[in-house]
Design a protein around this motif. Structure first.
Motif, PDB file in Angstrom:
ATOM      1  N   PRO A 166       1.682  22.062 -10.656  1.00 21.17           N
ATOM      2  CA  PRO A 166      -0.078  21.868 -10.469  1.00 21.17           C
ATOM      3  C   PRO A 166      -0.173  20.212 -10.670  1.00 21.17           C
ATOM      4  O   PRO A 166       0.683  19.532 -11.157  1.00 21.17           O
ATOM      5  CB  PRO A 166      -0.932  22.397 -11.715  1.00 21.17           C
ATOM      6  N   VAL A 167      -1.279  19.574 -10.091  1.00 25.21           N
ATOM      7  CA  VAL A 167      -1.583  18.346 -10.152  1.00 25.21           C
ATOM      8  C   VAL A 167      -2.072  17.842 -11.488  1.00 25.21           C
ATOM      9  O   VAL A 167      -2.658  18.737 -12.275  1.00 25.21           O
ATOM     10  CB  VAL A 167      -2.607  17.959  -9.033  1.00 25.21           C
ATOM     11  N   ASP A 168      -1.727  16.865 -12.054  1.00 25.54           N
ATOM     12  CA  ASP A 168      -2.147  16.442 -13.442  1.00 25.54           C
ATOM     13  C   ASP A 168      -3.488  15.935 -13.238  1.00 25.54           C
ATOM     14  O   ASP A 168      -3.695  14.972 -12.917  1.00 25.54           O
ATOM     15  CB  ASP A 168      -1.152  15.298 -13.882  1.00 25.54           C
ATOM     16  N   ALA A 169      -4.597  16.852 -13.861  1.00 23.74           N
ATOM     17  CA  ALA A 169      -5.786  16.330 -13.734  1.00 23.74           C
ATOM     18  C   ALA A 169      -5.923  15.157 -14.791  1.00 23.74           C
ATOM     19  O   ALA A 169      -7.060  14.325 -14.275  1.00 23.74           O
ATOM     20  CB  ALA A 169      -6.475  17.613 -14.007  1.00 23.74           C
ATOM     21  N   ASP A 170      -5.402  15.204 -15.761  1.00 21.39           N
ATOM     22  CA  ASP A 170      -5.553  13.853 -16.719  1.00 21.39           C
ATOM     23  C   ASP A 170      -5.273  12.527 -15.705  1.00 21.39           C
ATOM     24  O   ASP A 170      -5.914  11.685 -16.032  1.00 21.39           O
ATOM     25  CB  ASP A 170      -4.730  13.996 -17.748  1.00 21.39           C
ATOM     26  N   LYS A 171      -4.175  12.518 -15.027  1.00 25.01           N
ATOM     27  CA  LYS A 171      -3.914  11.332 -14.304  1.00 25.01           C
ATOM     28  C   LYS A 171      -4.836  10.907 -13.323  1.00 25.01           C
ATOM     29  O   LYS A 171      -5.411  10.044 -13.170  1.00 25.01           O
ATOM     30  CB  LYS A 171      -2.667  11.615 -13.830  1.00 25.01           C
ATOM     31  N   ILE A 172      -5.469  11.880 -12.699  1.00 27.37           N
ATOM     32  CA  ILE A 172      -6.308  11.830 -11.482  1.00 27.37           C
ATOM     33  C   ILE A 172      -7.672  11.296 -12.126  1.00 27.37           C
ATOM     34  O   ILE A 172      -8.355  10.516 -11.625  1.00 27.37           O
ATOM     35  CB  ILE A 172      -6.753  13.230 -10.640  1.00 27.37           C
ATOM     36  N   ILE A 173      -7.942  11.928 -13.286  1.00 30.36           N
ATOM     37  CA  ILE A 173      -9.493  11.454 -13.848  1.00 30.36           C
ATOM     38  C   ILE A 173      -9.251   9.941 -14.394  1.00 30.36           C
ATOM     39  O   ILE A 173     -10.220   9.282 -14.418  1.00 30.36           O
ATOM     40  CB  ILE A 173      -9.630  12.529 -15.272  1.00 30.36           C
ATOM     41  N   ALA A 174      -8.028   9.614 -14.909  1.00 32.92           N
ATOM     42  CA  ALA A 174      -7.800   8.337 -15.316  1.00 32.92           C
ATOM     43  C   ALA A 174      -8.048   7.476 -14.064  1.00 32.92           C
ATOM     44  O   ALA A 174      -8.586   6.217 -14.291  1.00 32.92           O
ATOM     45  CB  ALA A 174      -6.500   8.214 -16.043  1.00 32.92           C
ATOM     46  N   LYS A 175      -7.520   7.507 -12.860  1.00 34.01           N
ATOM     47  CA  LYS A 175      -7.471   6.762 -11.899  1.00 34.01           C
ATOM     48  C   LYS A 175      -8.997   6.757 -11.550  1.00 34.01           C
ATOM     49  O   LYS A 175      -9.461   5.484 -11.096  1.00 34.01           O
ATOM     50  CB  LYS A 175      -6.639   7.303 -10.860  1.00 34.01           C
ATOM     51  N   LEU A 176      -9.595   7.869 -11.324  1.00 36.29           N
ATOM     52  CA  LEU A 176     -11.065   7.719 -10.907  1.00 36.29           C
ATOM     53  C   LEU A 176     -12.101   7.061 -11.900  1.00 36.29           C
ATOM     54  O   LEU A 176     -12.893   6.277 -11.667  1.00 36.29           O
ATOM     55  CB  LEU A 176     -11.629   9.338 -10.768  1.00 36.29           C
ATOM     56  N   THR A 177     -11.464   7.120 -13.271  1.00 35.48           N
ATOM     57  CA  THR A 177     -12.215   6.434 -14.482  1.00 35.48           C
ATOM     58  C   THR A 177     -11.919   4.923 -14.034  1.00 35.48           C
ATOM     59  O   THR A 177     -12.796   3.851 -14.097  1.00 35.48           O
ATOM     60  CB  THR A 177     -11.586   6.769 -15.537  1.00 35.48           C
ATOM     61  N   GLY A 178     -10.932   4.259 -13.806  1.00 37.33           N
ATOM     62  CA  GLY A 178     -10.403   2.860 -13.333  1.00 37.33           C
ATOM     63  C   GLY A 178     -11.317   2.486 -11.970  1.00 37.33           C
ATOM     64  O   GLY A 178     -11.820   1.559 -12.099  1.00 37.33           O
ATOM     65  N   ILE A 179     -11.383   3.363 -11.085  1.00 37.80           N
ATOM     66  CA  ILE A 179     -11.974   3.108  -9.901  1.00 37.80           C
ATOM     67  C   ILE A 179     -13.362   2.688 -10.110  1.00 37.80           C
ATOM     68  O   ILE A 179     -14.102   1.800  -9.837  1.00 37.80           O
ATOM     69  CB  ILE A 179     -11.997   3.791  -8.761  1.00 37.80           C
ATOM     70  N   ALA A 180     -14.082   3.807 -11.019  1.00 39.97           N
ATOM     71  CA  ALA A 180     -15.463   3.675 -11.505  1.00 39.97           C
ATOM     72  C   ALA A 180     -15.744   2.344 -12.220  1.00 39.97           C
ATOM     73  O   ALA A 180     -16.716   1.755 -11.821  1.00 39.97           O
ATOM     74  CB  ALA A 180     -15.845   4.710 -12.184  1.00 39.97           C
ATOM     75  N   ASP A 181     -14.947   1.976 -13.232  1.00 42.09           N
ATOM     76  CA  ASP A 181     -15.084   0.942 -13.707  1.00 42.09           C
ATOM     77  C   ASP A 181     -15.093  -0.346 -12.852  1.00 42.09           C
ATOM     78  O   ASP A 181     -15.895  -1.289 -13.006  1.00 42.09           O
ATOM     79  CB  ASP A 181     -14.103   0.696 -14.874  1.00 42.09           C
TER      80      ASP A 181
END
Length: 255
Positions: free
Chosen positions: A136-151
């Motif tokens: 499965p795709v690591d959801a935590d990594k995706i959330i971390a990337k999205l958080t960085g983009i949002a910041d």
């Protein structure tokens, strides 16, 4: 106190209803967990089961066809997931089918999804056989990337807002230009003056060309211009002679 016949009937009826409810509960639970169906087992290995638990559903073509029977840690990078599936779907699951972990809806329980095979093999899977697994795709990594983009987007918006505020308040060259009418008028006048100057330059150049052409045809200055032409021609002839001499010497050396 003696128990009357009506009380005995009530107690018997209550007991019967309780037993019936218990049997139905066991039946439905067993049916859901495939306890009363003919089943077979397959398994796959994942690096991360992503929250999957024993008892979660297994789906094939969008239909629940079994349950997760067991989850075992094999190594620090391998987890074995055993599935119990209904025998009536065995003929549809080929040896090259793949297991993956999904979710029942956006925030639902985890489940195992079996993708149909038949691309490289038409043989149906055997009881206890291994199926390839897709991690499965690591959801935590995706959330971390999205958080960085949002910041980063938030920082960019703040910077743009600060620049816009300074421009609106007349700070900086651009702000003064946009908010100061005198500077804008001076700039407009400068542009107009530059256009006028360029027009005069073009006009003067045209006049000079006309005067020069007229001077070349004037008999008083015609000799001067002829002399200039002869001098230029003589210079070109000298250069050509030197080039011809050098070319001739090169040919002699080759011989």
């Amino acid at each position: 106190m003696k128990t009357t016949a009506s009380q005995k009937i009530k107690i018997g009826l209550f007991t019967f209803i309780g037993i019936l409810v218990l049997v139905l509960f066991i039946f439905f639970l067993g049916n859901k967990k495939s306890l009363f169906n003919s089943t077979f087992n397959v398994y796959g290995r994942f690096r991360n089961v992503n929250g999957l638990q024993v008892g979660n559903n297994v789906r094939f073509a969008g239909i629940n066809v079994g349950v997760v029977d067991n989850i075992t840690i094999i190594t620090d990078s391998s987890v074995r997931v055993d599935l119990t599936l209904n025998s009536d779907v065995k003929k549809f699951i080929k040896k090259d089918s793949r297991m993956s972990i999904g979710s029942d809806g956006l925030m639902g329980d985890k489940l195992v999804v079996i993708a149909p095979g038949g691309i490289t093999s038409q043989q149906e899977v055997n009881d206890g056989e291994h199926l390839n697994a897709v991690d499965p795709v690591d959801a935590d990594k995706i959330i971390a990337k999205l958080t960085g983009i949002a910041d980063n987007a938030g920082t960019l918006i703040q910077n743009l807002a600060a620049i816009t505020g300074k421009v609106n308040s007349g700070k900086g060259s651009l702000g003064r230009l946009l908010n100061n009418d005198k500077m804008a008028n001076d700039l407009d006048a400068t542009v107009k003056q530059a256009k006028s100057t360029m027009a005069n330059v073009h006009k003067t150049t045209s006049t000079l060309n006309e005067d020069l052409t007229a001077a070349q045809h004037n008999f008083l200055l015609k000799g001067f211009f002829n002399k200039k032409k002869k001098a230029a021609k003589a210079k070109q002839d000298s250069i050509k002679k030197v080039q011809d001499a050098a070319a001739g010497k090169t040919d002699d050396d080759k011989k």
